[in-house]
Motif scaffolding. Structure first.
Motif, PDB file in Angstrom:
ATOM      1  N   ASP A 314     -15.908   4.303  28.689  1.00 40.56           N
ATOM      2  CA  ASP A 314     -14.917   3.431  28.057  1.00 40.56           C
ATOM      3  C   ASP A 314     -13.759   4.269  27.520  1.00 40.56           C
ATOM      4  O   ASP A 314     -13.965   5.183  26.714  1.00 40.56           O
ATOM      5  CB  ASP A 314     -15.595   2.667  26.912  1.00 40.56           C
ATOM      6  CG  ASP A 314     -14.716   1.589  26.318  1.00 40.56           C
ATOM      7  OD1 ASP A 314     -13.484   1.615  26.513  1.00 40.56           O
ATOM      8  OD2 ASP A 314     -15.270   0.697  25.643  1.00 40.56           O
ATOM      9  N   ASN A 316     -11.826   3.557  25.297  1.00 38.39           N
ATOM     10  CA  ASN A 316     -11.738   3.375  23.847  1.00 38.39           C
ATOM     11  C   ASN A 316     -12.732   4.240  23.082  1.00 38.39           C
ATOM     12  O   ASN A 316     -12.684   4.286  21.859  1.00 38.39           O
ATOM     13  CB  ASN A 316     -11.987   1.904  23.494  1.00 38.39           C
ATOM     14  CG  ASN A 316     -10.973   0.971  24.113  1.00 38.39           C
ATOM     15  OD1 ASN A 316      -9.778   1.116  23.903  1.00 38.39           O
ATOM     16  ND2 ASN A 316     -11.441   0.013  24.903  1.00 38.39           N
ATOM     17  N   ASN A 317     -13.646   4.898  23.799  1.00 43.18           N
ATOM     18  CA  ASN A 317     -14.684   5.691  23.150  1.00 43.18           C
ATOM     19  C   ASN A 317     -14.320   7.172  23.248  1.00 43.18           C
ATOM     20  O   ASN A 317     -14.341   7.745  24.337  1.00 43.18           O
ATOM     21  CB  ASN A 317     -16.034   5.428  23.829  1.00 43.18           C
ATOM     22  CG  ASN A 317     -17.191   6.087  23.105  1.00 43.18           C
ATOM     23  OD1 ASN A 317     -17.018   7.043  22.356  1.00 43.18           O
ATOM     24  ND2 ASN A 317     -18.390   5.585  23.335  1.00 43.18           N
ATOM     25  N   PRO A 323     -12.795   9.580  30.677  1.00 43.00           N
ATOM     26  CA  PRO A 323     -13.178   8.174  30.850  1.00 43.00           C
ATOM     27  C   PRO A 323     -12.601   7.550  32.111  1.00 43.00           C
ATOM     28  O   PRO A 323     -11.733   8.116  32.781  1.00 43.00           O
ATOM     29  CB  PRO A 323     -12.580   7.517  29.601  1.00 43.00           C
ATOM     30  CG  PRO A 323     -11.380   8.355  29.279  1.00 43.00           C
ATOM     31  CD  PRO A 323     -11.789   9.765  29.622  1.00 43.00           C
ATOM     32  N   LEU A 352     -11.082  -2.904  33.385  1.00 41.84           N
ATOM     33  CA  LEU A 352     -11.012  -2.158  32.131  1.00 41.84           C
ATOM     34  C   LEU A 352     -10.228  -2.913  31.072  1.00 41.84           C
ATOM     35  O   LEU A 352      -9.993  -2.385  29.983  1.00 41.84           O
ATOM     36  CB  LEU A 352     -10.375  -0.785  32.371  1.00 41.84           C
ATOM     37  CG  LEU A 352     -11.143   0.143  33.307  1.00 41.84           C
ATOM     38  CD1 LEU A 352     -10.387   1.460  33.485  1.00 41.84           C
ATOM     39  CD2 LEU A 352     -12.553   0.403  32.796  1.00 41.84           C
ATOM     40  N   GLY A 364     -19.898  -3.393  24.935  1.00 37.67           N
ATOM     41  CA  GLY A 364     -18.831  -3.179  25.901  1.00 37.67           C
ATOM     42  C   GLY A 364     -17.479  -3.670  25.436  1.00 37.67           C
ATOM     43  O   GLY A 364     -16.486  -3.502  26.147  1.00 37.67           O
ATOM     44  N   THR A 365     -17.429  -4.265  24.242  1.00 39.43           N
ATOM     45  CA  THR A 365     -16.195  -4.868  23.737  1.00 39.43           C
ATOM     46  C   THR A 365     -15.669  -4.101  22.527  1.00 39.43           C
ATOM     47  O   THR A 365     -16.428  -3.785  21.608  1.00 39.43           O
ATOM     48  CB  THR A 365     -16.423  -6.335  23.361  1.00 39.43           C
ATOM     49  OG1 THR A 365     -16.744  -7.077  24.553  1.00 39.43           O
ATOM     50  CG2 THR A 365     -15.192  -6.953  22.724  1.00 39.43           C
ATOM     51  N   THR A 366     -14.368  -3.815  22.551  1.00 38.76           N
ATOM     52  CA  THR A 366     -13.678  -3.189  21.428  1.00 38.76           C
ATOM     53  C   THR A 366     -12.407  -3.960  21.154  1.00 38.76           C
ATOM     54  O   THR A 366     -11.583  -4.145  22.061  1.00 38.76           O
ATOM     55  CB  THR A 366     -13.334  -1.717  21.743  1.00 38.76           C
ATOM     56  OG1 THR A 366     -14.532  -0.996  22.046  1.00 38.76           O
ATOM     57  CG2 THR A 366     -12.641  -1.061  20.551  1.00 38.76           C
ATOM     58  N   THR A 371     -14.679  -3.829  28.593  1.00 46.28           N
ATOM     59  CA  THR A 371     -14.451  -2.925  29.720  1.00 46.28           C
ATOM     60  C   THR A 371     -15.719  -2.818  30.548  1.00 46.28           C
ATOM     61  O   THR A 371     -16.834  -2.923  30.034  1.00 46.28           O
ATOM     62  CB  THR A 371     -14.033  -1.528  29.252  1.00 46.28           C
ATOM     63  OG1 THR A 371     -15.078  -0.953  28.468  1.00 46.28           O
ATOM     64  CG2 THR A 371     -12.755  -1.579  28.431  1.00 46.28           C
ATOM     65  N   PRO A 373     -16.772   0.078  32.647  1.00 49.45           N
ATOM     66  CA  PRO A 373     -16.261   1.415  32.937  1.00 49.45           C
ATOM     67  C   PRO A 373     -17.196   2.292  33.752  1.00 49.45           C
ATOM     68  O   PRO A 373     -17.202   3.516  33.599  1.00 49.45           O
ATOM     69  CB  PRO A 373     -16.093   1.991  31.524  1.00 49.45           C
ATOM     70  CG  PRO A 373     -17.269   1.427  30.778  1.00 49.45           C
ATOM     71  CD  PRO A 373     -17.505   0.039  31.359  1.00 49.45           C
ATOM     72  N   ARG A 402     -21.742   3.660  30.082  1.00 55.20           N
ATOM     73  CA  ARG A 402     -21.656   2.747  28.942  1.00 55.20           C
ATOM     74  C   ARG A 402     -21.862   3.474  27.616  1.00 55.20           C
ATOM     75  O   ARG A 402     -21.096   3.291  26.671  1.00 55.20           O
ATOM     76  CB  ARG A 402     -22.699   1.620  29.096  1.00 55.20           C
ATOM     77  CG  ARG A 402     -22.714   0.605  27.973  1.00 55.20           C
ATOM     78  CD  ARG A 402     -21.388  -0.115  27.845  1.00 55.20           C
ATOM     79  NE  ARG A 402     -21.182  -1.147  28.856  1.00 55.20           N
ATOM     80  CZ  ARG A 402     -20.010  -1.696  29.131  1.00 55.20           C
ATOM     81  NH1 ARG A 402     -18.923  -1.296  28.484  1.00 55.20           N
ATOM     82  NH2 ARG A 402     -19.889  -2.629  30.064  1.00 55.20           N
TER      83      ARG A 402
END
Length: 456
Positions: A314, A316-317, A323, A352, A364-366, A371, A373, A402
């Motif tokens: 992800d 976002n991570n 990523p 994504l 999986g949600t931010t 996403t 991914p 993940r």
């Protein structure tokens, strides 16, 4: 009641007037899920005694009853050299988008089972000796080992991941199956009971690029001369048109002699004659794309293509240092060809960037964005004109897209499109709507959000 009837109701309750691609369901099958079978994984440090991983889904078809699906595993552990004890199977499953779980079901009836068993899968085999090259079942030992080939593999001539790397399949009107393989690449035909019906069919080199009259990878057991396709770049996508008359087999990589490195070939195959027609269509790979994951028909001339990079995680991570950047689904039209011979291509879903206002995506949600991914996303199936089922190949136990350091699960997601597809009714695959959520929505309005948040 099915999604095709109720998808008009839920958006009125939950979504704003602005259209967006949206997550409407998610169900998960745990990575460490196994089915009975011979010991597998003996050619690398991890082995699974008297069992086979239920993993690596590379294709999906409708199942025996609404809401169930038949999912095909690929060759197993990623390479021909380490997958000789992995059995080639098609499993039957039911993703429950109310509970978020995925259940095994009876392959013939679709009835839910308590565990994966012999009732839940189709085992591919060659007991009639149709394959015209040596297979693992004919060997005494797995290649380059002193490990004896399992007696059940030998006596039943079960096919393994060292025989074929199956990445796609379709069911013809007579109930038989056609599989697309990467090793050859080959097409091969299998009965409804799993028996190979004919010799695997090679792909002619219709463009005449290089000296080899066939398209052959280094893993082709009948390689004659120089390979003109890199390994693991054979048939990744296989579509059946809505008329049921033609297969469209798509290579994952460009031919080695082709100076157009972004040109991927789609080859038309006639089911009546069981021969290629010679028609070849060009797909232009995006500069950020590295491979395709699936090819699925919408009607007789439009198809969906999954295109992806080779990255995972992800964006976002921050724990992912490299990523995912490019995971997309495109629509193509083989009746619309540009001046360079490429089919028309239109973005349908950015995997994504999927809106998740109802928080169905769990980890999986931010910030309201879900996403998908994973390094390999290899299955897409239309549910109705505005909904797609999408699945990842978790490459068990290797991919970790993940959660860093954790083997990926198999995720089944439903994605609602912002524009309807011109979907032939024969290509639709209705799934039961989560009735508890629908009923709560109608009765209690936004109170259903509490229940939806718990469904992760």
């Amino acid at each position: 009641m099915f999604r095709s009837l109720t998808s008009l109701i839920i958006p009125l309750i939950f979504t704003s007037p602005a259209a967006a691609v949206q997550l409407t369901g998610r169900a998960i099958l745990g990575a460490d899920t196994f089915a009975p079978g011979p010991t597998s994984g003996q050619q690398f440090p991890i082995s699974f005694t008297d069992q086979q991983p239920v993993q690596g889904f590379s294709a999906v078809l409708p199942g025996p009853k609404p809401g169930t699906f038949r999912v095909m595993t690929d060759n197993g552990f990623g390479r021909k050299s380490n997958s000789a004890d992995f059995l080639l199977r098609v499993y039957a499953v039911e993703p429950d988008f109310t509970t978020g779980q995925v259940f095994p079901v009876n392959f013939q009836t679709g009835e839910r089972l308590t565990r994966f068993s012999q009732e839940s899968f189709l085992q591919l085999h060659d007991r009639d000796n149709q394959i015209d090259f040596p297979i693992i079942a004919e060997q005494s030992f797995y290649p380059d080992t002193t490990i004896p080939v399992d007696p059940m593999i030998q006596s039943n001539r079960w096919l393994t991941g060292a025989d074929f790397d199956i990445e796609s399949f379709r069911q013809a009107s007579d109930g038989t199956y056609w599989f697309g393989d990467e090793f050859g690449p080959f097409l091969f035909h299998v009965s409804a009971e799993g028996q190979v019906l004919d010799s695997p069919i090679p792909l002619p080199n219709f463009l005449g690029l290089g000296d080899n009259p066939l398209v052959q990878s280094p893993d082709n057991p009948q390689l004659d001369g120089t390979a003109n396709l890199r390994g693991s770049q054979g048939f990744e996508g296989l579509a059946l048109n809505s008329s049921g008359s033609k297969l469209y087999a798509m290579l994952e990589g460009a031919l080695q002699p082709d100076d157009q490195r972004d040109r991927l070939l789609i080859n038309e195959f006639d089911l009546a004659s069981q021969q290629y027609t010679g028609k070849t269509f060009f797909y232009q790979r995006d500069p950020l794309g590295r491979a395709i994951g699936d090819l699925t028909a919408i009607n007789d001339h439009e198809f969906l293509v999954i295109e992806r990079d080779n990255r995972q995680g992800d964006p976002n991570n921050p724990d992912f240092t490299r990523p995912a950047e490019f995971k997309r689904i495109y629509k193509i039209d083989i009746n619309q060809i540009d001046s360079n011979g490429f089919v028309q291509k239109e973005l349908v879903v950015d995997l994504l960037n999927i809106s998740d206002p109802n928080n169905l995506g769990g980890n999986g949600t931010t910030d309201g964005v879900f996403t998908f991914p994973f390094v390999t996303i290899e299955s897409v199936l239309p549910v109705d004109e505005k909904t797609l089922l999408v699945m990842n190949d978790n490459n068990y136990p290797f991919s970790k897209g993940r959660s860093p350091g954790q083997s990926d699960n198999n995720e089944f997601i439903l994605v609602q499109l912002d524009q309807p597809l011109n979907l032939d009714p024969s290509q639709a695959t209705p799934v039961p709507e989560p009735m508890t959520i629908l009923g709560s929505a109608v009765a209690f309005g936004f109170g259903v959000l509490f229940k939806a948040k718990k469904r992760q």
